[in-house]
Structures are given as C-alpha cells and as structure tokens.
Design a protein around this motif. Structure first.
Motif, PDB file in Angstrom:
ATOM      1  N   ASP A  84       0.721  -1.168   0.000  1.00  0.00           N
ATOM      2  CA  ASP A  84       0.010  -0.034   0.113  1.00  0.00           C
ATOM      3  C   ASP A  84       1.012   1.364  -0.070  1.00  0.00           C
ATOM      4  O   ASP A  84       0.346   2.329  -0.199  1.00  0.00           O
ATOM      5  CB  ASP A  84      -0.833   0.182   1.142  1.00  0.00           C
ATOM      6  N   PHE A  85       2.184   1.114   0.337  1.00  0.00           N
ATOM      7  CA  PHE A  85       2.963   2.404   0.388  1.00  0.00           C
ATOM      8  C   PHE A  85       4.233   2.159  -0.595  1.00  0.00           C
ATOM      9  O   PHE A  85       5.202   2.916  -0.411  1.00  0.00           O
ATOM     10  CB  PHE A  85       3.530   2.464   1.873  1.00  0.00           C
ATOM     11  N   THR A  86       4.152   1.389  -1.526  1.00  0.00           N
ATOM     12  CA  THR A  86       5.148   1.222  -2.480  1.00  0.00           C
ATOM     13  C   THR A  86       5.088   2.751  -3.361  1.00  0.00           C
ATOM     14  O   THR A  86       4.228   3.175  -4.010  1.00  0.00           O
ATOM     15  CB  THR A  86       4.709   0.125  -3.443  1.00  0.00           C
ATOM     16  N   GLY A  87       6.340   3.141  -3.452  1.00  0.00           N
ATOM     17  CA  GLY A  87       6.579   4.592  -3.972  1.00  0.00           C
ATOM     18  C   GLY A  87       6.707   5.591  -3.208  1.00  0.00           C
ATOM     19  O   GLY A  87       7.008   6.635  -3.410  1.00  0.00           O
ATOM     20  N   LYS A  88       6.117   5.697  -2.006  1.00  0.00           N
ATOM     21  CA  LYS A  88       5.883   6.702  -1.052  1.00  0.00           C
ATOM     22  C   LYS A  88       6.818   6.338   0.063  1.00  0.00           C
ATOM     23  O   LYS A  88       7.190   7.420   0.749  1.00  0.00           O
ATOM     24  CB  LYS A  88       4.129   6.553  -0.301  1.00  0.00           C
ATOM     25  N   VAL A  89       7.045   5.161   0.661  1.00  0.00           N
ATOM     26  CA  VAL A  89       7.906   4.700   1.694  1.00  0.00           C
ATOM     27  C   VAL A  89       9.120   3.957   0.939  1.00  0.00           C
ATOM     28  O   VAL A  89       9.145   3.085   0.275  1.00  0.00           O
ATOM     29  CB  VAL A  89       7.217   3.872   2.832  1.00  0.00           C
ATOM     30  N   GLU A  90      10.409   4.240   1.574  1.00  0.00           N
ATOM     31  CA  GLU A  90      11.498   3.685   1.009  1.00  0.00           C
ATOM     32  C   GLU A  90      12.349   3.434   2.324  1.00  0.00           C
ATOM     33  O   GLU A  90      12.679   4.400   3.199  1.00  0.00           O
ATOM     34  CB  GLU A  90      12.235   4.655   0.118  1.00  0.00           C
ATOM     35  N   MET A  91      12.687   2.149   2.331  1.00  0.00           N
ATOM     36  CA  MET A  91      13.706   1.703   3.412  1.00  0.00           C
ATOM     37  C   MET A  91      15.293   2.188   3.253  1.00  0.00           C
ATOM     38  O   MET A  91      15.685   1.347   2.196  1.00  0.00           O
ATOM     39  CB  MET A  91      13.545   0.290   3.866  1.00  0.00           C
ATOM     40  N   LYS A  92      15.606   2.981   3.887  1.00  0.00           N
ATOM     41  CA  LYS A  92      17.158   3.498   3.331  1.00  0.00           C
ATOM     42  C   LYS A  92      18.023   2.516   4.028  1.00  0.00           C
ATOM     43  O   LYS A  92      18.985   1.866   3.051  1.00  0.00           O
ATOM     44  CB  LYS A  92      17.145   4.906   3.872  1.00  0.00           C
ATOM     45  N   ASP A  93      18.284   2.319   5.177  1.00  0.00           N
ATOM     46  CA  ASP A  93      19.233   1.359   5.898  1.00  0.00           C
ATOM     47  C   ASP A  93      18.565   0.015   6.297  1.00  0.00           C
ATOM     48  O   ASP A  93      17.666   0.110   7.166  1.00  0.00           O
ATOM     49  CB  ASP A  93      19.635   2.194   7.175  1.00  0.00           C
ATOM     50  N   GLY A  94      18.933  -0.978   5.833  1.00  0.00           N
ATOM     51  CA  GLY A  94      18.624  -2.358   6.060  1.00  0.00           C
ATOM     52  C   GLY A  94      19.086  -3.043   6.965  1.00  0.00           C
ATOM     53  O   GLY A  94      19.151  -4.277   7.091  1.00  0.00           O
ATOM     54  N   GLY A  95      19.683  -2.396   8.182  1.00  0.00           N
ATOM     55  CA  GLY A  95      20.283  -3.149   9.338  1.00  0.00           C
ATOM     56  C   GLY A  95      19.162  -3.286  10.571  1.00  0.00           C
ATOM     57  O   GLY A  95      18.157  -2.750  10.481  1.00  0.00           O
ATOM     58  N   LEU A  96      19.921  -4.278  11.233  1.00  0.00           N
ATOM     59  CA  LEU A  96      18.910  -4.803  12.463  1.00  0.00           C
ATOM     60  C   LEU A  96      19.001  -3.931  13.649  1.00  0.00           C
ATOM     61  O   LEU A  96      18.451  -3.712  14.418  1.00  0.00           O
ATOM     62  CB  LEU A  96      19.212  -6.184  12.549  1.00  0.00           C
ATOM     63  N   LEU A  97      20.256  -3.073  13.609  1.00  0.00           N
ATOM     64  CA  LEU A  97      20.484  -2.290  14.780  1.00  0.00           C
ATOM     65  C   LEU A  97      20.458  -0.808  14.363  1.00  0.00           C
ATOM     66  O   LEU A  97      20.312   0.226  15.267  1.00  0.00           O
ATOM     67  CB  LEU A  97      22.134  -2.596  15.448  1.00  0.00           C
ATOM     68  N   ASN A  98      20.249  -0.519  12.920  1.00  0.00           N
ATOM     69  CA  ASN A  98      20.284   0.997  12.823  1.00  0.00           C
ATOM     70  C   ASN A  98      19.428   1.062  11.503  1.00  0.00           C
ATOM     71  O   ASN A  98      19.732   0.575  10.394  1.00  0.00           O
ATOM     72  CB  ASN A  98      21.774   1.609  12.347  1.00  0.00           C
ATOM     73  N   SER A  99      18.045   1.673  11.513  1.00  0.00           N
ATOM     74  CA  SER A  99      17.055   1.708  10.647  1.00  0.00           C
ATOM     75  C   SER A  99      16.820   3.041  10.348  1.00  0.00           C
ATOM     76  O   SER A  99      16.512   3.846  11.155  1.00  0.00           O
ATOM     77  CB  SER A  99      15.966   0.579  10.888  1.00  0.00           C
ATOM     78  N   SER A 100      16.501   3.179   8.963  1.00  0.00           N
ATOM     79  CA  SER A 100      15.721   4.443   8.368  1.00  0.00           C
ATOM     80  C   SER A 100      15.003   4.413   7.462  1.00  0.00           C
ATOM     81  O   SER A 100      14.978   3.350   6.667  1.00  0.00           O
ATOM     82  CB  SER A 100      17.053   5.361   8.122  1.00  0.00           C
ATOM     83  N   ILE A 101      13.905   5.154   7.408  1.00  0.00           N
ATOM     84  CA  ILE A 101      12.936   5.158   6.372  1.00  0.00           C
ATOM     85  C   ILE A 101      12.710   6.534   5.863  1.00  0.00           C
ATOM     86  O   ILE A 101      12.991   7.544   6.516  1.00  0.00           O
ATOM     87  CB  ILE A 101      11.616   4.400   6.533  1.00  0.00           C
ATOM     88  N   VAL A 102      12.369   6.640   4.347  1.00  0.00           N
ATOM     89  CA  VAL A 102      12.239   7.960   3.797  1.00  0.00           C
ATOM     90  C   VAL A 102      10.666   8.090   3.294  1.00  0.00           C
ATOM     91  O   VAL A 102      10.178   7.286   2.704  1.00  0.00           O
ATOM     92  CB  VAL A 102      13.223   8.235   2.593  1.00  0.00           C
ATOM     93  N   ILE A 103      10.055   8.984   3.813  1.00  0.00           N
ATOM     94  CA  ILE A 103       8.800   9.526   3.500  1.00  0.00           C
ATOM     95  C   ILE A 103       8.638  10.551   2.380  1.00  0.00           C
ATOM     96  O   ILE A 103       9.305  11.282   2.510  1.00  0.00           O
ATOM     97  CB  ILE A 103       7.948   9.938   4.511  1.00  0.00           C
ATOM     98  N   LYS A 104       8.191  10.018   1.187  1.00  0.00           N
ATOM     99  CA  LYS A 104       8.603  10.808  -0.121  1.00  0.00           C
ATOM    100  C   LYS A 104       7.318  11.628  -0.501  1.00  0.00           C
ATOM    101  O   LYS A 104       6.232  11.493   0.086  1.00  0.00           O
ATOM    102  CB  LYS A 104       8.746   9.902  -1.383  1.00  0.00           C
ATOM    103  N   ASN A 105       7.899  12.959  -0.919  1.00  0.00           N
ATOM    104  CA  ASN A 105       6.683  13.771  -1.316  1.00  0.00           C
ATOM    105  C   ASN A 105       5.734  14.067  -0.164  1.00  0.00           C
ATOM    106  O   ASN A 105       4.474  13.770  -0.500  1.00  0.00           O
ATOM    107  CB  ASN A 105       6.034  13.289  -2.571  1.00  0.00           C
ATOM    108  N   VAL A 106       6.189  14.419   1.093  1.00  0.00           N
ATOM    109  CA  VAL A 106       5.261  14.432   2.075  1.00  0.00           C
ATOM    110  C   VAL A 106       4.090  15.423   2.079  1.00  0.00           C
ATOM    111  O   VAL A 106       4.205  16.275   1.277  1.00  0.00           O
ATOM    112  CB  VAL A 106       6.226  14.738   3.301  1.00  0.00           C
ATOM    113  N   THR A 107       2.991  14.999   2.528  1.00  0.00           N
ATOM    114  CA  THR A 107       1.716  16.121   2.467  1.00  0.00           C
ATOM    115  C   THR A 107       1.206  16.068   4.007  1.00  0.00           C
ATOM    116  O   THR A 107       1.817  15.394   4.979  1.00  0.00           O
ATOM    117  CB  THR A 107       0.747  15.256   1.617  1.00  0.00           C
TER     118      THR A 107
END
Length: 671
Positions: free
Chosen positions: A80-103
């Motif tokens: 449901d969030f493909t293209g909207k959310v991107e998982m930047k760091d794929g680690g188990l101890l340090n994780s980040s996501i990017v919310i694109k084109n925020v509204t």
C-alpha cells in the motif's frame, strides 16, 4: 535536493524490564516541508538479539505497518506504500525510512520496533511535523491621500506564518500596522499584513516583506514608485524633507505637456474622419453595400431555416442509452480462516445480453464460470468457491475459507453480446488475528495450560509470552523463534514449559502457585504484519479444608469454631437443624496470611443441650468448589445403633474364644 534545517531534538527511549535494559536513540520531532522527502531514523544503542525491524505509523484505527526488515526476507515495503516509503538502511541495529513527497496526511507519530529475542518489541517514536510556506505576494498602491502609499503582504502556510513589513531606508516610515489571519478549509492559514508608507522618495528604493514558518523563511521586495511623498511629521516646505522632494516638479510638468499634445492629435483625427464620411459619394456607396449585404443575409437565413426543418423531419430523436459498466469494491480486508464475499454489478444497454459470467483469481486462474440465463448452468467451479447469489445485473461468490495465499486482486468478467467482455476488479488484503481461549482458573498444585493461535502461521517469526502482575510489573516468561531458538526465563524454569510451535503456542505451568495469578500476553511477531497480541488472565484458587472444634464451659455454654484457609476467602454458615437455642448470631473473623490466602473463622455459641439432641454442621462455600463442603460438629448415635454395636462386640468375643479353644484341642490331640 536541499532540505531546510529542521528542528531535530535527540530523544532517547529507555525500556526497563526485568532481565534486560535496552536504549533506542531516535529523533523526537522531524520538521519537513510539503513536497519534500522526510528522513526518519532509529538506532538501538545496546546490542540485542534483534530478529527483525518494523516501521509503523500511528492512526486513530491503530498502527499501520509501513516497512519491515529481517535477515530472511531483507527489506520489504507494504504494497500500500510502494513508491511512498523507502527503507534506506537495512540493518537490524540501525534503521531509517524515507517518506517521499510528504503531504499533510503524512503528519503524525511513527514507530520503529526492534523485535528482539527474548526481549520482545523495543519501540522508538518520532513525530513528523509537516509544514508548508507558499510564496508571499507584496503589493503597493496609492492611498486616498496623494502623498501616502498603502502596502500589503499576503502569504499562505501551515502553521500560521509570521509576516514582517519594513523599509530599509531612513527616508521612509511605516505606520498603522495591521495583521489579519484567516483559516482556510484545507487547514492552512492566510496571513495578511498591511501598513501605510510615507516619506520622500529617492529612485531605486524598495519595500521588503519577510515571512517565516518554523525554520523556513522567505522574503520579497517591491520598488517604491517615483512619486512625491511628504513626511507624516508635518515639516514645512523650507525643511530638509521638502528640499529633497522638490526635484520631482520638472518631471511632472513634462508629463502634463505630453498628455496635452496627445489629446490635441486625437481631436484632429476625429474631425477629419467625420468630414470625409459626410460627402454625398461616400454615403451612396455605403447605402448600396448595406442593401446588398442585407439581401444576401435574408436569402441565406431562409435557405438555412428550410434545410434545418427538413433535416429534423428525416432524423428521429436519439435515445440516451445507459453505458455498459461494471462496478465492484476497489479493495477489501478480510481475516484469514473466515469466508469472503465478493460482488460485482453491471449496467447494460437495451439489446445487450449477458451470455456468461466468469470469476478469475489473482493468477488469472478460473474460479467460477456460469450462464446466468434461467436455468443457471455452471460450467466450472473450484471446490473452495460457491455461487452465493446472481441476477440479471449482478454476481456474488463466496470463498469459503480464506488462506494467506488468497491475497491479491480478483476479476469478474461479464461476456456481453454484442458489446463484448466487461470486467471489474476487487483487491483483497488478508490479515491475521490472534485467538485466545480467554480467562482461566486453576487450583493451586494442579497444572494449567494457556493456548494462543494466529490465523496466519506462515507469517509468524517469533512467539513471546509476557506476565503482567496485579501491581502492573511486566516480565518476559518464555519465547520461541523461527530458527528454532527456545528460551524460558531463569525464574520460571522447572515449572514453566513452552511448546516449540508458531501457529498454536501453549504455555504450561506445573504446578500452579498463588504467585502465578496474573494476566498473560501472547505476542506474535509476524512479517510483514508486525506485532499482534492478545491477553488473558489466570486466577489461582486455593481450596478450603475446613476444621471444626468445640468446647463446653462449666456454665453449660458450648463454643463451636469452624476454620477454613483458602484463596479467595471462603463463606462459612452453620446448620443447627432449625433450633433456636443459639446465643446470638455467628461471629466471623478473617486473617490475611500474606501469601494470597485468607483464614476465615466462624464462632457459634449455643446451649450445651443442643449438641446432645441435634447434629450441628459447618457448611463451607467457595468459588472453586462444585458443591459446598459440610463438616458435622458431632454425630448423634441412636439406641438401635448402640444395641447393634454391643451385640456385634459380644459375638466377636465369643468367636475369638471359640477359635482359641479349637486350636488348643487340636494341638493337644496331636500330642
């Protein structure tokens, strides 16, 4: 892409539970502008056996899973969030996501869940604050007074922006400042600041408007027109201000001369045109042209009217035909293991006939096909699909038991003659649900088993059981994860066991003690659904074992005591056979033992004669007993029983004597 410098305050979330201490570092607040990309990060500072990481967004309906990462499936974003959310760091101890084109809809709390074994879900929380700031609009116009200008600056943003008007030069002054804020329907604010500008102008001077929302700032300039202004301080013509403004008069004189010349030229041209039109030859030619043009227009109008009336007679009016269109729900959410109803409706034009209806799965596999004309003839049907209902403009089917691999988009196709095939589509999302047997009771010393099931066992990565005591303290009891890791916390070893299953997990306590009374939560850590849990409470009973004693004083008063120790406290009553020779009602006393049990004692005073004539009984009732316990204080024996017992005793003595005699006689005879 350049980001504004958002206000980011580091926030450390410490989770203290018995047996472990973990710290998660995240950002308390992240500010981002509408249309930009927002970066959210979480880091676990102390090493834990993390199984997978899940990002969620909090909403009024609960948590919504955005993305997940683990070592089995790597990173995965919810479809449901493909293209909207991107998982930047794929680690188990340090994780980040990017919310694109925020509204504006993206504003809210976001959770990062580090699922560890056996610690469970370690959670960090970040608030994404979305703001917007449009370009400011700065206007300047002459006011009612010829020596002043009205300045206004308007801007739209969220939250309400601040607006500042100023003139950097000392030759000018701003007065009568006013600010108005209006709330728009989409939640933004339009702020307008106004002021009156006065002073003596010098070419090239500008007015400035600066606007700001949070850390984002914009500014715009507008030049001040080259027009004479007088100061608002009331200086006379001989002052320095008047001398500075005096240089404007030659320019104004030249402008007046130019305007006068232009008006004279226009008057001369108009008179020349009128004179030319007044000549006789010009009027005759003009009349001839007008008459010919009118005759031609009349003939053309008559011809057009005749053709239109004949065309209306030949062409019948068109009927508005309905469009051939299929309507179906765009998406549905259903629980695994439950039936699912799918529906499609169609509108057809007159003369069109539905010859066949087909239902296809997400893999374009044919589930059901039938001829809707009476009688209905089914040409193909899968065992898991039933035709629930049908009519000339609709079709309804039921998937009897939904499985995890049934998730996807289903198509209903109406084969219409002569229009052709018309289809609709419904996308189904399958979710799991935790099922728990509910609250249970157990008797101290006996075993008890708590069971918990998840309807999508294929998605379960770990099962975790927690215990929450009456005081609110939560402790991890046991855990089992997909790679086969099994662990029971040290304080529960020897009495607690956990099944090595992920679909139907069972926690067994043997034997049960009073300190086991608590609420137990089973957590299923799933992928990609996230954490799912259910809670049931265990109540531990200690059954009573009543004891009855009595003592009679010299005054002829008997004191009877009935005592029972149990959990919870028992109820004690007396049965005296309807006799009224008791001295007052029973006296009840209760003593808490500190181990969860309570000793209850009931004291009854009565005349001693009652004990010899009636059977006094103590009756104990308890929630854990199927029926009350009855303990008699004495047993009244009847004369018949006494005689019978006496006869039996005499007979027993005689038989014993006879046996002795026979034995001696036989021994003597042998000698």
């Amino acid at each position: 892409m350049t980001h504004p410098s958002p206000t980011r305050v580091f926030f450390v979330l410490a989770l203290f539970q018995k047996g472990f201490t973990s710290v998660i570092q995240t950002l308390n607040t992240v500010d981002e502008a509408v249309g930009e990309d927002a970066l959210l990060s979480c880091q676990i500072l102390q090493p834990e056996n993390v199984v997978h990481v899940t990002w969620q967004k909090q909403s009024l309906d609960g948590e919504i899973n955005l993305a997940t990462y683990n070592n089995f499936y790597r990173s995965k974003v919810n479809p449901d969030f493909t293209g909207k959310v991107e998982m930047k760091d794929g680690g188990l101890l340090n994780s980040s996501i990017v919310i694109k084109n925020v509204t504006e809809e993206d504003e809210g709390f976001y959770l990062c869940l580090f699922i560890a074994n056996p610690a469970g879900a370690l959670t960090g929380r970040t608030f994404l604050r979305v703001y917007e700031l449009h370009e400011p609009v700065l206007h300047m116009r002459e006011s009612n007074s010829s020596d002043e200008f009205f300045v206004s600056c308007s801007v739209t943003g969220r939250p309400a922006p601040s607006v500042t008007l100023n003139v950097p030069q000392q030759d000018f002054s701003l007065s009568q400042h006013n600010t108005v804020s209006v709330i728009n329907t989409e939640g933004t604010f339009t702020v307008t600041a106004t002021a009156v500008l006065a002073g003596c102008n010098v070419t090239g001077k500008q007015a400035r408007c600066a606007v700001q929302v949070l850390s984002r700032q914009k500014e715009v300039f507008v030049p001040i027109p080259d027009v004479k202004l007088t100061t608002t301080t009331g200086l006379d013509e001989g002052s320095g201000s008047a001398s500075r403004c005096f240089g404007l008069f030659p320019t104004v004189g030249m402008l007046i001369v130019a305007v006068t010349c232009l008006c004279a030229a226009l008057v001369f041209i108009v008179l020349l045109i009128r004179r030319q039109r007044s000549s006789p030859s010009h009027r005759g030619i003009e009349k001839t042209e007008i008459r010919q043009t009118a005759d031609a227009d009349t003939v053309q109008d008559v011809s057009s009217t005749t053709e239109m009336s004949q065309l209306r007679k030949r062409t019948p009016p068109k009927e508005i035909q309905p469009k051939c269109e299929v309507t179906a729900p765009a998406s549905l959410t259903a629980e695994a293991g439950q039936p699912l109803l799918l529906s499609c409706n169609i509108t057809t034009a007159t003369g069109n006939t539905i010859q066949q209806v087909r239902w296809l799965s997400r893999h374009d596999k044919l589930l059901l096909a039938y001829d809707p004309r009476v009688p209905v003839r089914i040409s193909h049907q899968e065992p898991s699909v039933q035709l629930t209902g049908h009519h000339h403009d609709g079709s309804y089917i039921t998937i009897t038991r939904l499985r995890h691999d049934d998730e996807g988009c289903y198509r209903c196709i109406f084969d219409v003659f002569p229009k052709g095939s018309q289809e609709g589509q419904t996308c189904v999302k399958v979710t799991g649900k935790v099922r728990l047997a509910g609250n249970k009771t157990a008797t101290s010393g006996n075993p008890i088993t708590l069971s918990c099931q998840y309807s999508l066992p294929e998605r379960v990565l770990q099962v975790l059981w927690r215990k929450t005591a009456e005081q609110g303290d939560t402790t991890t009891v046991a855990a089992y994860s997909k790679p086969g890791q099994h662990k029971v916390e040290e304080q529960f070893r020897g009495r607690v066991s956990l099944s090595r299953t992920l679909d139907d997990t069972q926690l067994t306590i043997q034997p049960v003690r009073t300190e086991d009374e608590a609420c137990y939560t089973c957590e299923f850590h799933t992928f990609p659904d996230g954490s799912r849990s259910a809670t049931a409470c265990l109540f531990v009973y200690v059954l009573p074992k009543p004891e009855v004693t009595h003592v009679t004083s010299s005054s002829g008063i008997t004191e009877a005591n009935c005592t029972a120790q149990s959990r919870p406290a028992a109820d004690i009553m007396w049965d005296i056979g309807g006799d009224n020779r008791t001295i007052g009602p029973p006296i009840l006393s209760a003593y808490d033992q500190g181990d969860g049990t309570t000793i209850v004692t009931s004291t009854l005073l009565f005349q001693a004669g009652l004990l010899s004539e009636h059977s006094v009984k103590c009756i104990v009732q308890h929630q854990g007993l199927e029926k009350p316990l009855t303990v008699p204080l004495n047993t009244k024996v009847s004369p018949v029983v006494v005689i019978l017992l006496s006869v039996c005793g005499v007979v027993a003595v005689l038989l014993l004597c006879l046996c002795v005699c026979l034995c001696k006689c036989l021994i003597c005879t042998d000698d």
